[in-house]
Scaffold this active site. Structure first.
Site, PDB file in Angstrom:
ATOM      1  N   ILE A 246     -13.893  -4.369  -2.721  1.00 53.53           N
ATOM      2  CA  ILE A 246     -12.615  -4.391  -2.010  1.00 53.53           C
ATOM      3  C   ILE A 246     -12.789  -5.114  -0.685  1.00 53.53           C
ATOM      4  CG2 ILE A 246     -10.758  -2.998  -1.014  1.00 53.53           C
ATOM      5  CD1 ILE A 246     -11.546  -0.733  -2.908  1.00 53.53           C
ATOM      6  N   THR A 247     -12.060  -6.205  -0.510  1.00 58.07           N
ATOM      7  CA  THR A 247     -12.107  -6.894   0.775  1.00 58.07           C
ATOM      8  C   THR A 247     -11.203  -6.153   1.762  1.00 58.07           C
ATOM      9  OG1 THR A 247     -10.275  -8.432   0.337  1.00 58.07           O
ATOM     10  CG2 THR A 247     -12.466  -9.085  -0.416  1.00 58.07           C
ATOM     11  N   SER A 251      -9.995  -0.174   6.530  1.00 63.61           N
ATOM     12  CA  SER A 251      -8.785   0.466   7.069  1.00 63.61           C
ATOM     13  C   SER A 251      -7.611   0.227   6.132  1.00 63.61           C
ATOM     14  CB  SER A 251      -8.456  -0.093   8.467  1.00 63.61           C
ATOM     15  OG  SER A 251      -8.127  -1.467   8.385  1.00 63.61           O
ATOM     16  N   GLY A 252      -6.510   0.891   6.423  1.00 67.13           N
ATOM     17  CA  GLY A 252      -5.249   0.654   5.744  1.00 67.13           C
ATOM     18  C   GLY A 252      -5.271   0.798   4.243  1.00 67.13           C
ATOM     19  N   TYR A 409       3.025 -17.012   7.144  1.00 73.44           N
ATOM     20  CA  TYR A 409       2.639 -15.762   6.470  1.00 73.44           C
ATOM     21  C   TYR A 409       3.289 -15.688   5.090  1.00 73.44           C
ATOM     22  CZ  TYR A 409       2.091 -10.799   5.464  1.00 73.44           C
ATOM     23  OH  TYR A 409       1.787  -9.601   4.864  1.00 73.44           O
TER      24      TYR A 409
END
Length: 541
Positions: A246-247, A251-252, A409
């Protein structure tokens, strides 16, 4: 995994038995298959035929001496045998009686017997519809002898086998479909006709779990598909836990996904930019998942990865390959959002480099590792912002041009969706899939980087909690319901790339034409080559 068993399988070469043998071996158990024709068990017919934990024992179900010998040094018995369609009589009542005698002779207690959906325990009543359906099934399907045999087996186990920890399963019609979900006991282990029609591969995986299910003893259980499905995460491969990389796992959404996958039985590698934050996350995960299945130190680890740096991506990929570990899930989760324009170390817009291009390179460098580990999955965390995006092929790297951070984005997240779809096409036939997803507007650390749009910053800060936002990516990483399914874009665990649902992306439709897929791939290769000091960065397509 629970206690390692040594399982005698009856009917191990049948349409259900062959799947159970594979599941049991994958779970790390030892298996002995009783068969009249050992010479027919070849690798051309059964992929498990030469497995190191498999024994082939020649014998006949109706020969007590054969069964007695086959039960030697076993810990449990699973019967998936049955008479051929159209048989005049069923051999199963005598076979199960002999099996129980052999078990007693060898001190065995645990027995699972697959019967059928019409079997009843004493005290369970059949209504007129059920009785009529049973009669019609027996006549039309030429299964009258099978039904009568199942009833006799049921009566024998109930009346004469109080000392045996038996379980009868009573599935209805079964399918030959691939894995579709996790099977569980219906009606809280109580009476009732099976409503679901699980695939044989799913049903028999459940039987491995039943071996250690105390609630199933002296019950006749109907199967059903579970509403919650973490089967891919829970399933062992050659007795080992599956591994997810998992990159941005410190956090989050990445952290929450790591936490749940650990609790469901996977190993997790946290691929993070900041080694200190990664170390803190690993320690925290180790503590909050202390009750995960069979905890081991190697369940949780970290490796340095800055996805915005092409050099860091290459280094990570090579170091991971050097470990020799498989990779069953690659979750492309790391990302940044908006703020003033910044350049990566390679001279690429930081949003493009972090959210998209680094993951593009990472997936390609790890492609062979994923294929060697198949079945495997690549999951890309996009955004609702992709719906308003547009891919500007004249300015994929908007350095030195008027900068709109929101549009960049949006473009970076739409690029993930397009790339995932094209990657899935190129992986066809490898048993590796690629899907993208929207997590929704989630309250994460992304808000800290938004310094140029107070309204957007507030929206993120007031978003849904990560526990809710992570559900779709957890689903794509862990569920059997998406087994073998790729090329989708998921919202709330539902593929929105097909039918009327795809109109949610109507504003991005121009960039979602299928002709864009390969174009983006080629332009991404060119961008990497242009901004790389290494000729080896060119990706083979």
């Amino acid at each position: 995994m629970n206690k390692k068993e040594t399982i005698l399988v009856l009917g191990g070469t049948g349409s259900c038995g062959k799947h159970f043998v594979q599941h049991a071996l994958d779970a790390g158990h030892n298996v002995r298959v009783l068969t009249r024709s050992p010479e027919k068990i070849t690798t051309e017919r059964f992929i498990w035929a030469e497995h190191k934990n498999l024994q082939i024992h020649k014998g006949d179900l109706n020969n007590l001496a054969d069964l007695d010998e086959a039960c030697t040094n076993m810990t449990c018995v699973v019967s998936l045998a049955g008479p051929p369609i159209g048989a005049k009589t069923s051999m199963m009542p005598e076979a199960i009686r002999n099996t129980v005698t052999a078990m007693r002779n060898n001190g065995l207690k645990r027995l699972i017997v697959q019967t059928g959906g019409f079997v009843k325990l004493k005290g369970e009543e059949s209504n007129l519809i059920e009785r009529s359906a049973k009669g019609a099934f027996g006549f039309l399907m030429k299964e009258k002898a099978t039904l009568e045999g199942n009833d006799k087996v049921s009566l024998f186990l109930q009346e004469e086998c109080a000392d045996i920890d038996w379980t009868m399963t009573r599935p209805g019609m079964l399918s030959d479909n691939p894995q579709e979900g996790v099977v569980e006991a219906a009606f809280d282990y109580g009476p009732g006709m099976p409503a679901d029609h699980p695939s044989k591969v799913d049903l028999t995986r459940w039987y491995v779990d039943l071996l250690h299910d105390p609630k199933s003893t002296h019950k006749a259980i109907a199967p059903q598909y579970a509403k919650e499905d973490f089967g891919f995460a829970q399933q062992r491969v050659k007795g080992q836990k599956r591994i997810a990389v998992i990159t941005g796992a410190n956090s989050g959404l990445g952290y929450e996904t790591a936490r749940v996958l650990l609790l469901k039985g996977m190993q997790v590698v946290c691929a993070c930019r900041n080694p200190q934050k990664a170390k803190e996350a690993v320690n925290k995960l180790r503590e909050c998942t202390a009750d995960r299945p069979f905890p081991a130190k190697e369940d949780i680890s970290s490796m340095r990865l800055d996805v915005s740096s092409l050099e860091s991506v290459r280094t990570f990929a090579q170091e991971y390959k050097n470990t020799g570990k498989p990779m069953h899930v690659l979750l492309c989760n790391a990302g940044i959002m908006m703020g003033p324009q910044q350049e990566s170390v390679d001279g690429i817009d930081l949003q493009i480099a972090t959210n998209y291009l680094g993951h593009f390179l990472l997936c390609n460098l790890l492609k062979e590792t994923l294929i060697a580990s198949a079945p495997a999955r690549i999951v890309h965390v996009s955004s609702i912002a992709a719906r308003m995006g547009s891919i500007d092929f004249t300015n994929l790297n908007p350095i030195g041009t008027p900068y709109n951070s929101l549009k960049v984005y949006q473009m970076s997240k739409l690029m993930q969706v397009v790339f995932s779809r094209e990657l899935n096409k190129r992986l066809e036939g490898t048993s590796v899939t690629s899907n993208s997803l929207e997590p929704g507007i989630v309250s994460t650390n992304l808000a800290k980087g938004i310094t140029d749009n107070p309204g957007m910053k507030t929206m993120i800060e007031n978003g849904i909690p990560v526990e809710e936002g992570a559900k779709t990516q957890i689903f794509l990483c862990s569920s059997f319901k998406v087994y073998g399914k790729g090329g989708g874009n998921y919202i709330d665990c539902v593929d929105n790339s097909k039918g009327m649902l795809k109109f949610k992306y109507i504003l991005a439709a121009h960039s979602l034409r299928h002709s864009v897929d390969s174009h983006l791939w080629e332009e991404s290769e060119a961008l990497i080559e242009k901004h790389s000091e290494r000729d080896s960065s060119k990706i083979e397509s």
